[in-house]
Design a protein around this motif. Structure first.
Motif, mmCIF file in Angstrom:
data_model
loop_
_atom_site.group_PDB
_atom_site.id
_atom_site.type_symbol
_atom_site.label_atom_id
_atom_site.label_comp_id
_atom_site.label_asym_id
_atom_site.label_seq_id
_atom_site.Cartn_x
_atom_site.Cartn_y
_atom_site.Cartn_z
ATOM 1 N N VAL A 119 -58.524 16.051 15.365
ATOM 2 C CA VAL A 119 -57.965 16.056 14.010
ATOM 3 C C VAL A 119 -58.974 15.355 13.108
ATOM 4 O O VAL A 119 -59.367 14.220 13.383
ATOM 5 C CB VAL A 119 -56.599 15.324 13.971
ATOM 6 N N PRO A 120 -59.416 16.011 12.033
ATOM 7 C CA PRO A 120 -60.452 15.419 11.165
ATOM 8 C C PRO A 120 -59.868 14.372 10.217
ATOM 9 O O PRO A 120 -59.911 14.509 9.001
ATOM 10 C CB PRO A 120 -60.990 16.627 10.397
ATOM 11 N N LEU A 121 -59.321 13.323 10.804
ATOM 12 C CA LEU A 121 -58.614 12.313 10.013
ATOM 13 C C LEU A 121 -59.511 11.656 8.969
ATOM 14 O O LEU A 121 -59.074 11.355 7.872
ATOM 15 C CB LEU A 121 -58.032 11.234 10.933
ATOM 16 N N TYR A 122 -60.772 11.442 9.297
ATOM 17 C CA TYR A 122 -61.639 10.692 8.400
ATOM 18 C C TYR A 122 -62.408 11.570 7.422
ATOM 19 O O TYR A 122 -63.322 11.103 6.766
ATOM 20 C CB TYR A 122 -62.588 9.797 9.208
ATOM 21 N N SER A 123 -62.013 12.829 7.303
ATOM 22 C CA SER A 123 -62.593 13.640 6.238
ATOM 23 C C SER A 123 -61.790 13.384 4.967
ATOM 24 O O SER A 123 -60.710 12.793 4.997
ATOM 25 C CB SER A 123 -62.611 15.115 6.621
ATOM 26 N N LEU A 124 -62.301 13.823 3.847
ATOM 27 C CA LEU A 124 -61.809 13.424 2.522
ATOM 28 C C LEU A 124 -60.306 13.608 2.336
ATOM 29 O O LEU A 124 -59.579 12.648 2.084
ATOM 30 C CB LEU A 124 -62.581 14.199 1.440
ATOM 31 N N VAL A 125 -59.804 14.799 2.452
ATOM 32 C CA VAL A 125 -58.404 15.080 2.120
ATOM 33 C C VAL A 125 -57.434 14.454 3.126
ATOM 34 O O VAL A 125 -56.500 13.747 2.715
ATOM 35 C CB VAL A 125 -58.169 16.599 1.965
ATOM 36 N N PRO A 126 -57.612 14.655 4.441
ATOM 37 C CA PRO A 126 -56.639 14.036 5.361
ATOM 38 C C PRO A 126 -56.600 12.509 5.273
ATOM 39 O O PRO A 126 -55.519 11.919 5.288
ATOM 40 C CB PRO A 126 -57.124 14.492 6.749
ATOM 41 N N PHE A 127 -57.776 11.899 5.168
ATOM 42 C CA PHE A 127 -57.805 10.438 5.120
ATOM 43 C C PHE A 127 -57.156 9.915 3.840
ATOM 44 O O PHE A 127 -56.437 8.914 3.857
ATOM 45 C CB PHE A 127 -59.245 9.928 5.241
ATOM 46 N N THR A 128 -57.376 10.612 2.729
ATOM 47 C CA THR A 128 -56.742 10.225 1.467
ATOM 48 C C THR A 128 -55.232 10.347 1.567
ATOM 49 O O THR A 128 -54.491 9.449 1.127
ATOM 50 C CB THR A 128 -57.278 11.082 0.307
ATOM 51 N N LEU A 129 -54.755 11.446 2.163
ATOM 52 C CA LEU A 129 -53.308 11.640 2.299
ATOM 53 C C LEU A 129 -52.681 10.611 3.232
ATOM 54 O O LEU A 129 -51.624 10.049 2.924
ATOM 55 C CB LEU A 129 -53.013 13.059 2.803
#
Length: 192
Positions: A119-129
């Motif tokens: 899960v790309p948690l630390y990419s822009l959108v998921p991490f922001t959410l």
């Protein structure tokens, strides 16, 4: 901030400075230069203790607070009456729970599970959410404390990890303005 307050409230500040109580909406606070100098000196000493000694921070902060309260002209009971004890109790409870969650590695376990499932948690959108949701569930400062263990330590200015830290700072700060629970400061303002 000081300049902005000075511009926005110049009428009230001038009224307080000149003693024109009819122009000021509230009773003025008497300026006591000695108290300001003493407090600034204690704060400078506290920063020095934080930076250059091994004294536990909580002990140093309590000693500094005690020194600020020592005064021949100010009754400490009046100062204690101004403290919002319920809010302090809320902070204590919040950080006890967050500390226990950290100690047991509950968030670190969830973060490693997400990583294991790619899960790309630390990419822009998921991490922001994730930061925004968590900030509004437990407040923004505890959210940062919970997300911090999953972040790598940046090695330098150009390190991409640094951008994730900036994203955490910005997302949690903005998320703190979404709801009353997003930031303890919101609760203070709402209570006032």
């Amino acid at each position: 901030n000081v300049l902005l307050v000075g511009v926005l409230y110049r009428g009230r500040l001038n009224a307080v400075a000149t003693g024109n109580l009819s122009a000021a909406a509230e009773e003025p606070v008497r300026f006591r230069p000695w108290h300001v100098i003493k407090t600034l000196a204690i704060m400078a000493g506290l920063v020095g203790v934080f930076l250059f000694t091994g004294v536990p921070r909580e002990v140093a902060a309590l000693v500094a607070a005690g020194l600020v309260l020592i005064s021949r002209t100010q009754d400490p009971r009046k100062l204690f009456a101004l403290v919002d004890w319920e809010l302090i109790l809320l902070f204590i409870g919040l950080f006890v729970v967050i500390g226990d969650v950290q100690r047991h590695g509950l968030v670190a376990g969830v973060l490693s599970e997400l990583r294991a499932h790619h899960v790309p948690l630390y990419s822009l959108v998921p991490f922001t959410l994730v930061t925004a949701v968590l900030s509004n569930v437990v407040s923004n400062v505890p959210a940062v404390l919970l997300l911090k263990p999953g972040l790598a330590i940046p090695t330098g200015v150009g390190d991409p990890v640094t951008h994730t830290w900036y994203l955490l700072a910005v997302a949690s700060t903005f998320a703190g303005n979404l709801t009353l629970l997003g930031s303890i400061a919101n609760l203070i303002v709402a209570e006032q």
